[in-house]
Motif scaffolding. Structure first.
Motif, mmCIF file in Angstrom:
data_model
loop_
_atom_site.group_PDB
_atom_site.id
_atom_site.type_symbol
_atom_site.label_atom_id
_atom_site.label_comp_id
_atom_site.label_asym_id
_atom_site.label_seq_id
_atom_site.Cartn_x
_atom_site.Cartn_y
_atom_site.Cartn_z
ATOM 1 N N SER A 42 -71.905 66.663 -44.362
ATOM 2 C CA SER A 42 -73.196 66.166 -43.891
ATOM 3 C C SER A 42 -74.339 66.793 -44.687
ATOM 4 N N GLN A 43 -74.277 68.104 -44.915
ATOM 5 C CA GLN A 43 -75.324 68.785 -45.669
ATOM 6 C C GLN A 43 -75.348 68.333 -47.123
ATOM 7 N N ASN A 44 -74.167 68.083 -47.703
ATOM 8 C CA ASN A 44 -74.108 67.615 -49.087
ATOM 9 C C ASN A 44 -74.734 66.231 -49.226
ATOM 10 N N ARG A 45 -74.517 65.364 -48.234
ATOM 11 C CA ARG A 45 -75.127 64.026 -48.258
ATOM 12 C C ARG A 45 -76.649 64.113 -48.145
ATOM 13 N N GLU A 46 -77.137 65.038 -47.337
ATOM 14 C CA GLU A 46 -78.586 65.173 -47.138
ATOM 15 C C GLU A 46 -79.256 65.685 -48.406
ATOM 16 N N LYS A 47 -78.573 66.520 -49.191
ATOM 17 C CA LYS A 47 -79.138 67.051 -50.417
ATOM 18 C C LYS A 47 -79.211 65.991 -51.513
ATOM 19 N N SER A 70 -57.695 61.216 -33.869
ATOM 20 C CA SER A 70 -58.847 62.114 -33.935
ATOM 21 C C SER A 70 -59.562 62.069 -35.280
ATOM 22 N N ALA A 71 -58.952 61.514 -36.309
ATOM 23 C CA ALA A 71 -59.561 61.510 -37.633
ATOM 24 C C ALA A 71 -60.946 60.864 -37.646
ATOM 25 N N PRO A 72 -61.164 59.682 -37.054
ATOM 26 C CA PRO A 72 -62.504 59.109 -37.086
ATOM 27 C C PRO A 72 -63.530 59.952 -36.324
ATOM 28 N N ALA A 73 -63.101 60.642 -35.289
ATOM 29 C CA ALA A 73 -64.023 61.444 -34.483
ATOM 30 C C ALA A 73 -64.559 62.643 -35.254
ATOM 31 N N LEU A 74 -63.877 63.047 -36.307
ATOM 32 C CA LEU A 74 -64.293 64.231 -37.039
ATOM 33 C C LEU A 74 -65.292 63.937 -38.151
ATOM 34 N N LYS A 75 -65.747 62.726 -38.262
ATOM 35 C CA LYS A 75 -66.722 62.392 -39.286
ATOM 36 C C LYS A 75 -68.102 62.873 -38.856
ATOM 37 N N ALA A 76 -68.851 63.423 -39.792
ATOM 38 C CA ALA A 76 -70.163 63.982 -39.481
ATOM 39 C C ALA A 76 -71.124 62.928 -38.958
ATOM 40 N N PRO A 129 -62.115 74.436 -38.237
ATOM 41 C CA PRO A 129 -62.190 74.108 -39.666
ATOM 42 C C PRO A 129 -62.687 72.678 -39.894
ATOM 43 N N ALA A 130 -62.327 71.764 -39.005
ATOM 44 C CA ALA A 130 -62.778 70.374 -39.133
ATOM 45 C C ALA A 130 -64.298 70.285 -39.011
ATOM 46 N N ALA A 131 -64.887 71.086 -38.148
ATOM 47 C CA ALA A 131 -66.338 71.084 -37.979
ATOM 48 C C ALA A 131 -67.022 71.609 -39.233
ATOM 49 N N VAL A 132 -66.486 72.675 -39.791
ATOM 50 C CA VAL A 132 -67.066 73.240 -41.015
ATOM 51 C C VAL A 132 -67.042 72.189 -42.119
ATOM 52 N N GLU A 133 -65.926 71.477 -42.224
ATOM 53 C CA GLU A 133 -65.795 70.421 -43.237
ATOM 54 C C GLU A 133 -66.802 69.292 -42.985
ATOM 55 N N ALA A 134 -66.908 68.854 -41.741
ATOM 56 C CA ALA A 134 -67.825 67.762 -41.399
ATOM 57 C C ALA A 134 -69.279 68.167 -41.634
ATOM 58 N N LEU A 135 -69.630 69.393 -41.262
ATOM 59 C CA LEU A 135 -71.006 69.860 -41.451
ATOM 60 C C LEU A 135 -71.332 70.037 -42.932
ATOM 61 N N SER A 136 -70.376 70.530 -43.699
ATOM 62 C CA SER A 136 -70.589 70.692 -45.144
ATOM 63 C C SER A 136 -70.790 69.339 -45.802
#
Length: 104
Positions: free
Chosen positions: A98-103, A18-24, A89-96
């Protein structure tokens, strides 16, 4: 193999698979829009409807559950076919991430 060791192997396989699936980067635009709504809600509750009042497609919800980004929260006795979910928690991490990369 003793029972406890076989359980550990199964757990390791699940975590590895599941680790690769959790990437943003694997999020579709619809999944990301839906999951982002949970960041502002108490307990990470995800909406049943979008901003226009349309029901979130069950396909989007199920895909997020299967990827480990959302989990069923409780069943709705009035509408048992509705999937009431919350962020993992994995979603929060992936979304965070993703947002950090966009900034940047």
């Amino acid at each position: 193999m003793p029972e406890s060791k076989s359980e550990d192997v199964v757990k390791e396989d699940r975590n590895t698979a599941s680790a690769p699936a959790l990437k943003a980067g694997n999020l579709t635009a619809a999944q990301k829009r839906w999951l982002l709504k949970g960041l502002d809600q108490a307990g990470g509750k995800l909406p049943l409807f979008d901003g226009s009042g349309r029901e979130i497609p069950a396909r989007t919800i199920r895909a997020c559950i299967e990827a480990g980004w959302a989990e069923p929260w409780f069943s709705n006795p009035i509408k048992p076919d509705w999937l009431v979910c919350k962020l993992t928690p994995a979603a929060v991490e992936a979304l965070s991430a993703s947002q950090n990369r966009e900034k940047s």
